[in-house]
Write an enzyme that holds these catalytic residues in place. Sequence first.
Site, PDB file in Angstrom:
ATOM      1  N   VAL A  33       0.838  -1.202   0.000  1.00  0.00           N
ATOM      2  CA  VAL A  33       0.000   0.000   0.000  1.00  0.00           C
ATOM      3  C   VAL A  33       0.878   1.260   0.000  1.00  0.00           C
ATOM      4  O   VAL A  33       0.617   2.211  -0.745  1.00  0.00           O
ATOM      5  CB  VAL A  33      -0.968   0.002   1.210  1.00  0.00           C
ATOM      6  CG1 VAL A  33      -1.821   1.262   1.216  1.00  0.00           C
ATOM      7  CG2 VAL A  33      -1.862  -1.240   1.176  1.00  0.00           C
ATOM      8  N   GLU A 203      -3.392 -14.896   1.455  1.00  0.00           N
ATOM      9  CA  GLU A 203      -2.077 -15.025   2.090  1.00  0.00           C
ATOM     10  C   GLU A 203      -1.690 -16.499   2.145  1.00  0.00           C
ATOM     11  O   GLU A 203      -2.558 -17.381   2.033  1.00  0.00           O
ATOM     12  CB  GLU A 203      -2.145 -14.516   3.529  1.00  0.00           C
ATOM     13  CG  GLU A 203      -2.641 -13.105   3.694  1.00  0.00           C
ATOM     14  CD  GLU A 203      -1.569 -12.084   3.373  1.00  0.00           C
ATOM     15  OE1 GLU A 203      -0.382 -12.404   3.567  1.00  0.00           O
ATOM     16  OE2 GLU A 203      -1.927 -10.992   2.909  1.00  0.00           O
ATOM     17  N   LYS A 218     -13.335  -5.263   9.975  1.00  0.00           N
ATOM     18  CA  LYS A 218     -13.964  -4.245   9.118  1.00  0.00           C
ATOM     19  C   LYS A 218     -15.390  -3.951   9.597  1.00  0.00           C
ATOM     20  O   LYS A 218     -15.830  -2.795   9.586  1.00  0.00           O
ATOM     21  CB  LYS A 218     -13.980  -4.727   7.669  1.00  0.00           C
ATOM     22  CG  LYS A 218     -12.574  -4.861   7.071  1.00  0.00           C
ATOM     23  CD  LYS A 218     -12.615  -5.595   5.752  1.00  0.00           C
ATOM     24  CE  LYS A 218     -11.225  -5.788   5.186  1.00  0.00           C
ATOM     25  NZ  LYS A 218     -11.207  -6.706   4.024  1.00  0.00           N
TER      26      LYS A 218
HETATM   27  N1  LIG Z   1      -2.577  -4.876   0.819  1.00  0.00           N
HETATM   28  C1  LIG Z   1      -3.876  -4.605   0.791  1.00  0.00           C
HETATM   29  O1  LIG Z   1      -4.583  -4.955  -0.161  1.00  0.00           O
HETATM   30  C2  LIG Z   1      -4.523  -3.838   1.913  1.00  0.00           C
HETATM   31  C3  LIG Z   1      -5.860  -3.448   1.786  1.00  0.00           C
HETATM   32  C4  LIG Z   1      -6.460  -2.714   2.820  1.00  0.00           C
HETATM   33  C5  LIG Z   1      -5.733  -2.418   3.953  1.00  0.00           C
HETATM   34  N2  LIG Z   1      -4.422  -2.845   4.059  1.00  0.00           N
HETATM   35  C6  LIG Z   1      -3.711  -2.507   5.279  1.00  0.00           C
HETATM   36  O2  LIG Z   1      -2.600  -1.678   4.960  1.00  0.00           O
HETATM   37  C7  LIG Z   1      -1.535  -1.918   5.868  1.00  0.00           C
HETATM   38  C8  LIG Z   1      -0.279  -2.262   5.075  1.00  0.00           C
HETATM   39  O3  LIG Z   1      -0.540  -3.408   4.289  1.00  0.00           O
HETATM   40  P1  LIG Z   1       0.471  -3.848   3.114  1.00  0.00           P
HETATM   41  O4  LIG Z   1      -0.250  -4.897   2.341  1.00  0.00           O
HETATM   42  O5  LIG Z   1       0.999  -2.666   2.417  1.00  0.00           O
HETATM   43  O6  LIG Z   1       1.622  -4.555   3.976  1.00  0.00           O
HETATM   44  P2  LIG Z   1       3.126  -4.827   3.531  1.00  0.00           P
HETATM   45  O7  LIG Z   1       3.218  -4.977   2.044  1.00  0.00           O
HETATM   46  O8  LIG Z   1       3.614  -5.927   4.378  1.00  0.00           O
HETATM   47  O9  LIG Z   1       3.886  -3.484   3.923  1.00  0.00           O
HETATM   48  C9  LIG Z   1       4.194  -3.129   5.242  1.00  0.00           C
HETATM   49  C10 LIG Z   1       5.456  -2.304   5.203  1.00  0.00           C
HETATM   50  O10 LIG Z   1       5.743  -1.897   6.538  1.00  0.00           O
HETATM   51  C11 LIG Z   1       7.077  -2.278   6.855  1.00  0.00           C
HETATM   52  N3  LIG Z   1       7.169  -2.635   8.264  1.00  0.00           N
HETATM   53  C12 LIG Z   1       6.576  -3.688   8.864  1.00  0.00           C
HETATM   54  N4  LIG Z   1       6.878  -3.702  10.168  1.00  0.00           N
HETATM   55  C13 LIG Z   1       7.696  -2.657  10.393  1.00  0.00           C
HETATM   56  C14 LIG Z   1       8.344  -2.165  11.542  1.00  0.00           C
HETATM   57  N5  LIG Z   1       8.216  -2.753  12.745  1.00  0.00           N
HETATM   58  N6  LIG Z   1       9.113  -1.054  11.427  1.00  0.00           N
HETATM   59  C15 LIG Z   1       9.246  -0.457  10.238  1.00  0.00           C
HETATM   60  N7  LIG Z   1       8.656  -0.875   9.087  1.00  0.00           N
HETATM   61  C16 LIG Z   1       7.888  -1.969   9.181  1.00  0.00           C
HETATM   62  C17 LIG Z   1       7.378  -3.457   5.981  1.00  0.00           C
HETATM   63  O11 LIG Z   1       8.777  -3.591   5.804  1.00  0.00           O
HETATM   64  P3  LIG Z   1       9.462  -4.958   5.334  1.00  0.00           P
HETATM   65  O12 LIG Z   1       9.574  -4.848   3.856  1.00  0.00           O
HETATM   66  O13 LIG Z   1      10.750  -4.969   6.032  1.00  0.00           O
HETATM   67  O14 LIG Z   1       8.569  -6.090   5.780  1.00  0.00           O
HETATM   68  C18 LIG Z   1       6.652  -3.097   4.693  1.00  0.00           C
HETATM   69  O15 LIG Z   1       7.439  -2.288   3.854  1.00  0.00           O
HETATM   70  C19 LIG Z   1      -2.032  -3.028   6.820  1.00  0.00           C
HETATM   71  O16 LIG Z   1      -2.590  -2.427   7.966  1.00  0.00           O
HETATM   72  C20 LIG Z   1      -3.121  -3.702   5.996  1.00  0.00           C
HETATM   73  O17 LIG Z   1      -4.100  -4.320   6.799  1.00  0.00           O
HETATM   74  C21 LIG Z   1      -3.810  -3.530   3.064  1.00  0.00           C
END
Ligand SMILES: NC(=O)c1ccc[n+]([C@@H]2O[C@H](COP(=O)([O-])OP(=O)(O)OC[C@H]3O[C@@H](n4cnc5c(N)ncnc54)[C@H](OP(=O)(O)O)[C@@H]3O)[C@@H](O)[C@H]2O)c1
Length: 447
Positions: A33, A203, A218
Amino acid sequence: VTISGLTRDVPADAAPAPGRAPLRLALLGFGTVGQAVARILTERTDVADRLRLTQVFNRDVARKRVSWTPADVAWTDSFDAVLAADPDVIVEVVGGVETAGTWVRRALARGISVVTANKLLMAAHGPELMTLAVEHGAHLRFEAAVAGGVPVIDAIRSGLAGDRFTRVAGILNGTCNYILSRMESGESMAGALADAQLRGFAEADPSSDVDGQDATAKLVLLAGVAFGRHVPAAQVATASIRRIDAIDFQYARRLGRTFRQLSIVESDGSGALRASVGPVLVPASSRFARNTGAQNLILITGRHGGATALSGEGAGGSPTAVAVVSDLLALSRVPANVAGPMERPWEPGCVIPPHATAYYLRFVVRDRPGILAAITTALARYDINVDAVLQERGFPKDQLPFVVTVEPCEVPALTAAMADVQAEGFHAEPPLVVPVLPEEDDAAPVQ
Ligand SMILES: NC(=O)c1ccc[n+]([C@@H]2O[C@H](COP(=O)([O-])OP(=O)(O)OC[C@H]3O[C@@H](n4cnc5c(N)ncnc54)[C@H](OP(=O)(O)O)[C@@H]3O)[C@@H](O)[C@H]2O)c1
Protein backbone atom coordinates in the site's frame (compact mmCIF):
# COMPACT_ATOMS: atom_id res chain seq x y z
CA VAL A 1 -20.00 21.49 9.63
CA THR A 2 -20.92 18.36 11.51
CA ILE A 3 -23.66 15.90 10.70
CA SER A 4 -24.55 13.30 13.33
CA GLY A 5 -21.50 14.45 15.23
CA LEU A 6 -19.12 13.46 12.47
CA THR A 7 -17.01 15.66 10.30
CA ARG A 8 -18.68 16.49 7.04
CA ASP A 9 -16.20 16.01 4.26
CA VAL A 10 -15.49 18.59 1.65
CA PRO A 11 -15.58 16.97 -1.81
CA ALA A 12 -12.21 15.81 -3.06
CA ASP A 13 -12.42 18.06 -6.12
CA ALA A 14 -13.13 21.17 -4.10
CA ALA A 15 -10.50 23.91 -4.00
CA PRO A 16 -7.80 23.62 -1.34
CA ALA A 17 -8.44 25.46 1.90
CA PRO A 18 -7.50 29.13 1.39
CA GLY A 19 -4.04 30.02 2.62
CA ARG A 20 -3.13 26.43 3.31
CA ALA A 21 0.34 25.25 2.35
CA PRO A 22 0.62 21.71 0.99
CA LEU A 23 0.28 19.13 3.74
CA ARG A 24 3.69 17.59 4.51
CA LEU A 25 3.23 13.83 4.59
CA ALA A 26 5.30 11.18 6.34
CA LEU A 27 4.65 7.73 4.91
CA LEU A 28 5.09 4.94 7.48
CA GLY A 29 5.60 1.64 5.66
CA PHE A 30 6.84 1.26 2.10
CA GLY A 31 5.15 -2.06 1.28
CA THR A 32 2.25 -2.88 -1.05
CA VAL A 33 0.00 0.00 0.00
CA GLY A 34 2.79 2.44 0.91
CA GLN A 35 4.43 2.18 -2.50
CA ALA A 36 1.08 2.60 -4.25
CA VAL A 37 0.39 5.74 -2.16
CA ALA A 38 3.82 7.14 -3.08
CA ARG A 39 3.13 6.38 -6.78
CA ILE A 40 -0.14 8.32 -6.75
CA LEU A 41 1.37 11.25 -4.84
CA THR A 42 4.28 11.35 -7.28
CA GLU A 43 2.13 11.07 -10.42
CA ARG A 44 -0.69 13.40 -9.33
CA THR A 45 1.03 16.71 -10.07
CA ASP A 46 -2.45 18.30 -10.01
CA VAL A 47 -2.59 17.87 -6.24
CA ALA A 48 0.99 19.01 -5.59
CA ASP A 49 -0.37 22.27 -4.16
CA ARG A 50 -2.18 20.25 -1.47
CA LEU A 51 -0.12 17.17 -0.72
CA ARG A 52 3.65 16.80 -0.51
CA LEU A 53 5.43 13.58 0.36
CA THR A 54 8.33 14.61 2.58
CA GLN A 55 9.39 11.42 4.42
CA VAL A 56 9.34 7.68 3.95
CA PHE A 57 9.86 5.54 7.05
CA ASN A 58 10.53 1.78 6.95
CA ARG A 59 12.78 -0.63 8.78
CA ASP A 60 16.10 -1.20 6.96
CA VAL A 61 15.06 1.64 4.71
CA ALA A 62 18.13 1.55 2.47
CA ARG A 63 16.82 -1.54 0.64
CA LYS A 64 13.46 0.19 0.09
CA ARG A 65 14.76 3.36 -1.57
CA VAL A 66 13.49 3.97 -5.11
CA SER A 67 14.44 6.57 -7.67
CA TRP A 68 10.95 7.59 -8.81
CA THR A 69 9.87 9.55 -5.71
CA PRO A 70 10.68 13.30 -5.50
CA ALA A 71 14.40 13.85 -4.87
CA ASP A 72 13.81 15.82 -1.67
CA VAL A 73 11.98 12.98 0.13
CA ALA A 74 13.85 12.00 3.31
CA TRP A 75 14.20 8.22 3.83
CA THR A 76 14.54 7.06 7.41
CA ASP A 77 14.26 4.05 9.67
CA SER A 78 13.91 6.18 12.78
CA PHE A 79 10.41 7.08 13.96
CA ASP A 80 11.93 9.76 16.20
CA ALA A 81 13.36 11.39 13.07
CA VAL A 82 9.86 11.37 11.56
CA LEU A 83 8.41 13.17 14.59
CA ALA A 84 11.33 15.58 14.76
CA ALA A 85 10.53 16.77 11.22
CA ASP A 86 7.01 17.67 12.48
CA PRO A 87 4.94 16.48 9.48
CA ASP A 88 1.32 17.60 9.13
CA VAL A 89 0.05 14.07 8.55
CA ILE A 90 1.37 10.60 9.21
CA VAL A 91 0.17 7.93 6.79
CA GLU A 92 0.33 4.62 8.67
CA VAL A 93 0.47 1.69 6.24
CA VAL A 94 2.71 -0.65 8.22
CA GLY A 95 -0.01 -2.82 9.81
CA GLY A 96 -0.13 -4.72 13.10
CA VAL A 97 -1.57 -3.51 16.36
CA GLU A 98 1.22 -2.92 18.89
CA THR A 99 4.06 -1.09 17.17
CA ALA A 100 1.89 0.82 14.71
CA GLY A 101 -0.42 1.70 17.62
CA THR A 102 2.47 3.21 19.55
CA TRP A 103 3.46 5.37 16.57
CA VAL A 104 -0.12 6.50 15.93
CA ARG A 105 -0.55 7.45 19.61
CA ARG A 106 2.71 9.40 19.66
CA ALA A 107 1.73 11.28 16.49
CA LEU A 108 -1.79 12.12 17.68
CA ALA A 109 -0.49 13.21 21.09
CA ARG A 110 1.60 15.84 19.26
CA GLY A 111 -1.40 17.04 17.27
CA ILE A 112 -0.21 15.35 14.07
CA SER A 113 -3.14 13.96 12.06
CA VAL A 114 -3.10 10.31 11.03
CA VAL A 115 -4.46 8.52 7.98
CA THR A 116 -4.33 4.75 8.38
CA ALA A 117 -5.33 1.59 6.47
CA ASN A 118 -4.97 -0.48 9.63
CA LYS A 119 -8.30 -2.23 10.35
CA LEU A 120 -6.88 -4.33 13.18
CA LEU A 121 -5.58 -1.29 15.03
CA MET A 122 -8.79 0.70 14.56
CA ALA A 123 -11.02 -2.24 15.48
CA ALA A 124 -9.05 -2.87 18.68
CA HIS A 125 -8.33 0.72 19.77
CA GLY A 126 -10.55 3.01 17.64
CA PRO A 127 -12.34 4.85 20.48
CA GLU A 128 -9.12 5.44 22.44
CA LEU A 129 -7.30 6.79 19.36
CA MET A 130 -10.27 8.98 18.40
CA THR A 131 -10.35 10.42 21.91
CA LEU A 132 -6.64 11.14 21.70
CA ALA A 133 -7.17 12.87 18.35
CA VAL A 134 -9.99 14.99 19.80
CA GLU A 135 -7.88 15.97 22.82
CA HIS A 136 -5.02 17.15 20.63
CA GLY A 137 -6.94 18.76 17.77
CA ALA A 138 -5.78 16.14 15.28
CA HIS A 139 -7.68 14.14 12.66
CA LEU A 140 -7.81 10.38 12.37
CA ARG A 141 -9.10 8.93 9.11
CA PHE A 142 -9.28 5.29 8.00
CA GLU A 143 -11.28 4.95 4.79
CA ALA A 144 -8.71 2.46 3.44
CA ALA A 145 -9.25 0.12 6.40
CA VAL A 146 -12.66 -1.05 5.11
CA ALA A 147 -13.30 -2.40 1.61
CA GLY A 148 -10.07 -0.95 0.11
CA GLY A 149 -10.98 1.43 -2.68
CA VAL A 150 -14.75 1.36 -2.06
CA PRO A 151 -15.63 4.64 -0.27
CA VAL A 152 -18.03 3.11 2.20
CA ILE A 153 -17.01 5.17 5.24
CA ASP A 154 -17.31 8.39 3.27
CA ALA A 155 -20.74 7.31 1.97
CA ILE A 156 -21.99 6.68 5.51
CA ARG A 157 -20.47 9.84 6.99
CA SER A 158 -21.23 12.19 4.19
CA GLY A 159 -23.31 11.17 1.17
CA LEU A 160 -25.90 9.24 3.18
CA ALA A 161 -25.56 11.16 6.45
CA GLY A 162 -29.14 12.43 6.13
CA ASP A 163 -30.51 8.94 6.69
CA ARG A 164 -31.04 7.01 9.88
CA PHE A 165 -29.18 3.74 9.31
CA THR A 166 -30.79 0.44 10.16
CA ARG A 167 -28.32 -2.02 8.67
CA VAL A 168 -24.99 -2.34 6.92
CA ALA A 169 -24.47 -5.70 5.23
CA GLY A 170 -21.70 -6.64 2.93
CA ILE A 171 -19.15 -8.83 1.31
CA LEU A 172 -16.08 -7.36 2.99
CA ASN A 173 -13.53 -10.08 2.28
CA GLY A 174 -12.56 -10.55 -1.36
CA THR A 175 -10.65 -13.78 -0.68
CA CYS A 176 -13.73 -15.53 0.72
CA ASN A 177 -15.87 -14.23 -2.10
CA TYR A 178 -13.36 -15.44 -4.66
CA ILE A 179 -13.24 -18.90 -3.07
CA LEU A 180 -17.03 -19.26 -2.74
CA SER A 181 -17.76 -18.01 -6.25
CA ARG A 182 -15.14 -20.45 -7.65
CA MET A 183 -16.76 -23.28 -5.68
CA GLU A 184 -20.07 -22.34 -7.27
CA SER A 185 -18.52 -23.38 -10.60
CA GLY A 186 -17.61 -26.81 -9.22
CA GLU A 187 -14.14 -26.13 -7.74
CA SER A 188 -13.24 -27.70 -4.37
CA MET A 189 -12.46 -25.53 -1.33
CA ALA A 190 -8.79 -26.58 -1.44
CA GLY A 191 -8.56 -25.92 -5.20
CA ALA A 192 -10.26 -22.52 -4.94
CA LEU A 193 -8.01 -21.50 -2.04
CA ALA A 194 -4.85 -22.59 -3.90
CA ASP A 195 -6.02 -20.60 -6.91
CA ALA A 196 -6.67 -17.52 -4.73
CA GLN A 197 -3.15 -17.84 -3.31
CA LEU A 198 -1.66 -18.19 -6.81
CA ARG A 199 -3.42 -15.01 -7.93
CA GLY A 200 -2.30 -13.10 -4.84
CA PHE A 201 -5.81 -12.75 -3.30
CA ALA A 202 -5.00 -14.98 -0.33
CA GLU A 203 -2.08 -15.03 2.09
CA ALA A 204 0.06 -18.15 2.59
CA ASP A 205 -1.83 -18.45 5.89
CA PRO A 206 -5.43 -17.65 4.89
CA SER A 207 -6.93 -18.10 8.40
CA SER A 208 -7.76 -14.45 8.98
CA ASP A 209 -9.72 -14.34 5.70
CA VAL A 210 -11.52 -17.71 5.71
CA ASP A 211 -12.16 -17.82 9.46
CA GLY A 212 -13.66 -14.33 9.42
CA GLN A 213 -11.30 -12.20 11.56
CA ASP A 214 -10.46 -9.86 8.67
CA ALA A 215 -14.13 -9.16 7.89
CA THR A 216 -14.94 -8.91 11.61
CA ALA A 217 -12.40 -6.08 12.07
CA LYS A 218 -13.96 -4.24 9.12
CA LEU A 219 -17.48 -4.80 10.50
CA VAL A 220 -16.38 -3.32 13.84
CA LEU A 221 -15.37 -0.15 11.97
CA LEU A 222 -18.63 -0.01 10.01
CA ALA A 223 -20.61 -0.41 13.25
CA GLY A 224 -18.64 2.52 14.65
CA VAL A 225 -19.13 4.77 11.66
CA ALA A 226 -22.80 3.92 10.97
CA PHE A 227 -24.08 3.60 14.55
CA GLY A 228 -21.46 5.40 16.68
CA ARG A 229 -20.94 2.23 18.75
CA HIS A 230 -17.81 0.23 19.41
CA VAL A 231 -18.55 -3.48 19.19
CA PRO A 232 -15.47 -5.44 20.29
CA ALA A 233 -14.48 -8.03 17.66
CA ALA A 234 -14.93 -10.81 20.25
CA GLN A 235 -18.65 -9.94 20.49
CA VAL A 236 -19.27 -10.36 16.75
CA ALA A 237 -20.72 -13.84 16.06
CA THR A 238 -18.02 -15.06 13.68
CA ALA A 239 -18.10 -18.32 11.69
CA SER A 240 -15.58 -19.79 9.25
CA ILE A 241 -16.32 -20.69 5.62
CA ARG A 242 -13.87 -23.64 5.86
CA ARG A 243 -16.55 -26.31 6.24
CA ILE A 244 -18.54 -25.35 3.13
CA ASP A 245 -18.09 -28.25 0.71
CA ALA A 246 -18.67 -28.72 -3.03
CA ILE A 247 -21.79 -30.78 -2.19
CA ASP A 248 -23.27 -27.78 -0.36
CA PHE A 249 -23.35 -25.85 -3.62
CA GLN A 250 -25.34 -28.68 -5.24
CA TYR A 251 -27.92 -28.48 -2.46
CA ALA A 252 -27.88 -24.67 -2.51
CA ARG A 253 -28.65 -24.73 -6.23
CA ARG A 254 -31.68 -26.93 -5.58
CA LEU A 255 -32.82 -24.31 -3.05
CA GLY A 256 -32.30 -21.47 -5.57
CA ARG A 257 -29.45 -20.14 -3.45
CA THR A 258 -25.68 -19.94 -3.04
CA PHE A 259 -23.17 -19.25 -0.27
CA ARG A 260 -21.49 -15.94 0.48
CA GLN A 261 -19.49 -14.73 3.46
CA LEU A 262 -21.64 -11.88 4.74
CA SER A 263 -20.84 -9.33 7.42
CA ILE A 264 -23.96 -7.80 8.88
CA VAL A 265 -24.51 -5.18 11.56
CA GLU A 266 -27.99 -3.94 12.30
CA SER A 267 -29.60 -1.73 14.88
CA ASP A 268 -32.67 -2.68 16.89
CA GLY A 269 -33.55 1.02 17.04
CA SER A 270 -32.63 1.48 20.71
CA GLY A 271 -28.84 1.51 20.41
CA ALA A 272 -28.30 -2.26 20.67
CA LEU A 273 -26.74 -4.00 17.67
CA ARG A 274 -26.77 -7.43 16.07
CA ALA A 275 -23.44 -8.26 14.47
CA SER A 276 -22.33 -11.36 12.59
CA VAL A 277 -19.73 -12.54 10.07
CA GLY A 278 -19.81 -15.89 8.32
CA PRO A 279 -21.24 -18.02 5.53
CA VAL A 280 -24.88 -17.33 4.70
CA LEU A 281 -27.18 -18.97 2.15
CA VAL A 282 -28.35 -16.11 -0.09
CA PRO A 283 -30.91 -16.16 -2.94
CA ALA A 284 -29.25 -16.84 -6.32
CA SER A 285 -31.02 -13.74 -7.70
CA SER A 286 -29.64 -11.40 -5.04
CA ARG A 287 -26.94 -8.81 -5.45
CA PHE A 288 -24.80 -10.71 -2.98
CA ALA A 289 -24.97 -13.83 -5.17
CA ARG A 290 -24.25 -11.81 -8.32
CA ASN A 291 -21.15 -10.36 -6.70
CA THR A 292 -18.42 -12.74 -7.89
CA GLY A 293 -14.62 -12.86 -7.82
CA ALA A 294 -12.71 -10.79 -5.28
CA GLN A 295 -15.05 -7.76 -5.48
CA ASN A 296 -16.54 -6.27 -2.34
CA LEU A 297 -20.22 -5.26 -2.13
CA ILE A 298 -21.81 -3.28 0.67
CA LEU A 299 -25.50 -2.49 1.09
CA ILE A 300 -26.17 0.41 3.42
CA THR A 301 -29.81 0.51 4.50
CA GLY A 302 -31.51 3.51 6.03
CA ARG A 303 -35.01 4.18 7.30
CA HIS A 304 -35.65 6.90 4.74
CA GLY A 305 -33.46 6.14 1.70
CA GLY A 306 -33.75 2.35 1.53
CA ALA A 307 -30.73 0.35 0.43
CA THR A 308 -27.74 1.86 -1.34
CA ALA A 309 -25.15 -0.47 -2.88
CA LEU A 310 -21.45 0.20 -3.23
CA SER A 311 -19.11 -2.24 -4.93
CA GLY A 312 -15.56 -2.40 -6.20
CA GLU A 313 -12.02 -3.49 -5.44
CA GLY A 314 -11.84 -4.27 -1.74
CA ALA A 315 -8.09 -4.80 -1.59
CA GLY A 316 -4.86 -4.45 -3.53
CA GLY A 317 -2.20 -1.77 -3.30
CA SER A 318 -3.61 0.72 -5.81
CA PRO A 319 -7.33 0.69 -4.83
CA THR A 320 -6.37 0.91 -1.16
CA ALA A 321 -3.98 3.76 -1.93
CA VAL A 322 -6.81 5.65 -3.64
CA ALA A 323 -8.73 5.57 -0.34
CA VAL A 324 -5.64 6.81 1.53
CA VAL A 325 -5.05 9.69 -0.89
CA SER A 326 -8.77 10.59 -0.81
CA ASP A 327 -8.51 10.90 2.98
CA LEU A 328 -5.43 13.10 2.54
CA LEU A 329 -7.24 15.33 0.04
CA ALA A 330 -10.15 15.68 2.48
CA LEU A 331 -7.67 16.81 5.16
CA SER A 332 -6.17 19.35 2.75
CA ARG A 333 -9.60 21.06 2.63
CA VAL A 334 -9.63 21.78 6.35
CA PRO A 335 -8.69 25.46 6.76
CA ALA A 336 -5.29 25.85 8.47
CA ASN A 337 -6.72 28.14 11.17
CA VAL A 338 -9.34 25.59 12.24
CA ALA A 339 -8.09 23.56 15.19
CA GLY A 340 -9.83 20.53 13.76
CA PRO A 341 -13.39 19.35 13.38
CA MET A 342 -13.46 16.26 15.50
CA GLU A 343 -14.56 12.70 15.19
CA ARG A 344 -16.95 11.75 17.94
CA PRO A 345 -15.39 8.69 19.64
CA TRP A 346 -17.65 5.65 19.48
CA GLU A 347 -19.61 4.74 22.61
CA PRO A 348 -19.37 1.19 23.95
CA GLY A 349 -21.79 -1.00 22.00
CA CYS A 350 -24.32 -3.48 23.33
CA VAL A 351 -24.62 -6.64 21.22
CA ILE A 352 -27.85 -8.64 21.27
CA PRO A 353 -28.56 -12.14 19.87
CA PRO A 354 -29.50 -12.55 16.20
CA HIS A 355 -33.09 -12.60 14.93
CA ALA A 356 -34.85 -15.94 14.64
CA THR A 357 -33.60 -17.20 11.26
CA ALA A 358 -34.10 -20.18 8.98
CA TYR A 359 -31.14 -22.57 8.84
CA TYR A 360 -29.52 -25.00 6.43
CA LEU A 361 -28.31 -28.14 8.21
CA ARG A 362 -26.08 -30.52 6.29
CA PHE A 363 -25.37 -33.95 7.72
CA VAL A 364 -22.90 -36.59 6.56
CA VAL A 365 -23.87 -39.93 8.08
CA ARG A 366 -23.15 -43.63 8.11
CA ASP A 367 -26.53 -44.69 6.79
CA ARG A 368 -28.89 -46.83 8.85
CA PRO A 369 -32.65 -46.80 9.40
CA GLY A 370 -34.13 -44.11 11.67
CA ILE A 371 -31.61 -41.30 11.15
CA LEU A 372 -34.09 -38.81 9.74
CA ALA A 373 -36.57 -39.65 12.50
CA ALA A 374 -33.88 -39.03 15.15
CA ILE A 375 -33.07 -35.63 13.65
CA THR A 376 -36.67 -34.48 13.24
CA THR A 377 -37.53 -35.71 16.75
CA ALA A 378 -34.66 -33.70 18.24
CA LEU A 379 -35.72 -30.60 16.30
CA ALA A 380 -39.37 -31.04 17.33
CA ARG A 381 -38.28 -31.31 20.97
CA TYR A 382 -37.25 -27.63 20.74
CA ASP A 383 -40.24 -26.55 18.63
CA ILE A 384 -38.25 -26.29 15.41
CA ASN A 385 -40.18 -26.92 12.21
CA VAL A 386 -38.56 -28.74 9.28
CA ASP A 387 -38.97 -26.91 5.99
CA ALA A 388 -37.40 -29.38 3.51
CA VAL A 389 -35.26 -32.53 3.31
CA LEU A 390 -32.91 -32.93 0.34
CA GLN A 391 -30.77 -35.85 -0.62
CA GLU A 392 -28.60 -36.17 -3.73
CA ARG A 393 -28.11 -39.68 -5.09
CA GLY A 394 -24.86 -41.49 -5.77
CA PHE A 395 -22.95 -41.24 -2.47
CA PRO A 396 -21.49 -44.19 -0.50
CA LYS A 397 -23.64 -45.47 2.38
CA ASP A 398 -20.90 -44.81 4.96
CA GLN A 399 -20.48 -41.16 3.86
CA LEU A 400 -23.96 -40.06 2.95
CA PRO A 401 -24.65 -36.31 2.79
CA PHE A 402 -28.15 -34.89 3.08
CA VAL A 403 -29.70 -31.58 4.04
CA VAL A 404 -32.51 -30.50 6.31
CA THR A 405 -33.69 -26.89 6.16
CA VAL A 406 -35.63 -25.54 9.12
CA GLU A 407 -38.04 -22.66 9.54
CA PRO A 408 -36.94 -19.57 11.50
CA CYS A 409 -35.85 -20.45 15.04
CA GLU A 410 -33.82 -18.89 17.85
CA VAL A 411 -30.14 -19.77 18.23
CA PRO A 412 -30.46 -21.31 21.76
CA ALA A 413 -33.20 -23.70 20.55
CA LEU A 414 -31.18 -24.73 17.50
CA THR A 415 -27.99 -25.14 19.57
CA ALA A 416 -29.80 -27.41 22.03
CA ALA A 417 -31.43 -29.46 19.26
CA MET A 418 -28.12 -29.86 17.41
CA ALA A 419 -26.40 -30.94 20.62
CA ASP A 420 -28.98 -33.74 20.91
CA VAL A 421 -28.50 -34.67 17.25
CA GLN A 422 -24.71 -34.71 17.57
CA ALA A 423 -24.93 -37.07 20.51
CA GLU A 424 -26.26 -39.72 18.07
CA GLY A 425 -23.68 -42.17 16.77
CA PHE A 426 -24.43 -41.98 13.05
CA HIS A 427 -22.32 -38.95 12.04
CA ALA A 428 -19.43 -39.47 9.62
CA GLU A 429 -18.51 -35.80 10.18
CA PRO A 430 -19.93 -33.00 12.34
CA PRO A 431 -23.06 -31.33 10.91
CA LEU A 432 -22.76 -27.97 9.13
CA VAL A 433 -25.15 -25.21 10.24
CA VAL A 434 -25.56 -22.13 8.03
CA PRO A 435 -28.15 -19.34 8.40
CA VAL A 436 -30.47 -18.64 5.47
CA LEU A 437 -30.93 -14.98 4.58
CA PRO A 438 -34.67 -14.20 4.52
CA GLU A 439 -35.93 -13.15 1.09
CA GLU A 440 -37.35 -9.90 2.44
CA ASP A 441 -34.01 -9.04 4.06
CA ASP A 442 -32.09 -9.49 0.87
CA ALA A 443 -32.18 -5.82 0.05
CA ALA A 444 -32.52 -4.81 -3.57
CA PRO A 445 -32.60 -8.19 -5.33
CA VAL A 446 -31.51 -8.00 -8.96
CA GLN A 447 -34.30 -8.94 -11.40
N1 LIG B 1 -2.58 -4.88 0.82
C1 LIG B 1 -3.88 -4.61 0.79
O1 LIG B 1 -4.58 -4.95 -0.16
C2 LIG B 1 -4.52 -3.84 1.91
C3 LIG B 1 -5.86 -3.45 1.79
C4 LIG B 1 -6.46 -2.71 2.82
C5 LIG B 1 -5.73 -2.42 3.95
N2 LIG B 1 -4.42 -2.85 4.06
C6 LIG B 1 -3.71 -2.51 5.28
O2 LIG B 1 -2.60 -1.68 4.96
C7 LIG B 1 -1.53 -1.92 5.87
C8 LIG B 1 -0.28 -2.26 5.07
O3 LIG B 1 -0.54 -3.41 4.29
P1 LIG B 1 0.47 -3.85 3.11
O4 LIG B 1 -0.25 -4.90 2.34
O5 LIG B 1 1.00 -2.67 2.42
O6 LIG B 1 1.62 -4.56 3.98
P2 LIG B 1 3.13 -4.83 3.53
O7 LIG B 1 3.22 -4.98 2.04
O8 LIG B 1 3.61 -5.93 4.38
O9 LIG B 1 3.89 -3.48 3.92
C9 LIG B 1 4.19 -3.13 5.24
C10 LIG B 1 5.46 -2.30 5.20
O10 LIG B 1 5.74 -1.90 6.54
C11 LIG B 1 7.08 -2.28 6.86
N3 LIG B 1 7.17 -2.64 8.26
C12 LIG B 1 6.58 -3.69 8.86
N4 LIG B 1 6.88 -3.70 10.17
C13 LIG B 1 7.70 -2.66 10.39
C14 LIG B 1 8.34 -2.17 11.54
N5 LIG B 1 8.22 -2.75 12.74
N6 LIG B 1 9.11 -1.05 11.43
C15 LIG B 1 9.25 -0.46 10.24
N7 LIG B 1 8.66 -0.88 9.09
C16 LIG B 1 7.89 -1.97 9.18
C17 LIG B 1 7.38 -3.46 5.98
O11 LIG B 1 8.78 -3.59 5.80
P3 LIG B 1 9.46 -4.96 5.33
O12 LIG B 1 9.57 -4.85 3.86
O13 LIG B 1 10.75 -4.97 6.03
O14 LIG B 1 8.57 -6.09 5.78
C18 LIG B 1 6.65 -3.10 4.69
O15 LIG B 1 7.44 -2.29 3.85
C19 LIG B 1 -2.03 -3.03 6.82
O16 LIG B 1 -2.59 -2.43 7.97
C20 LIG B 1 -3.12 -3.70 6.00
O17 LIG B 1 -4.10 -4.32 6.80
C21 LIG B 1 -3.81 -3.53 3.06
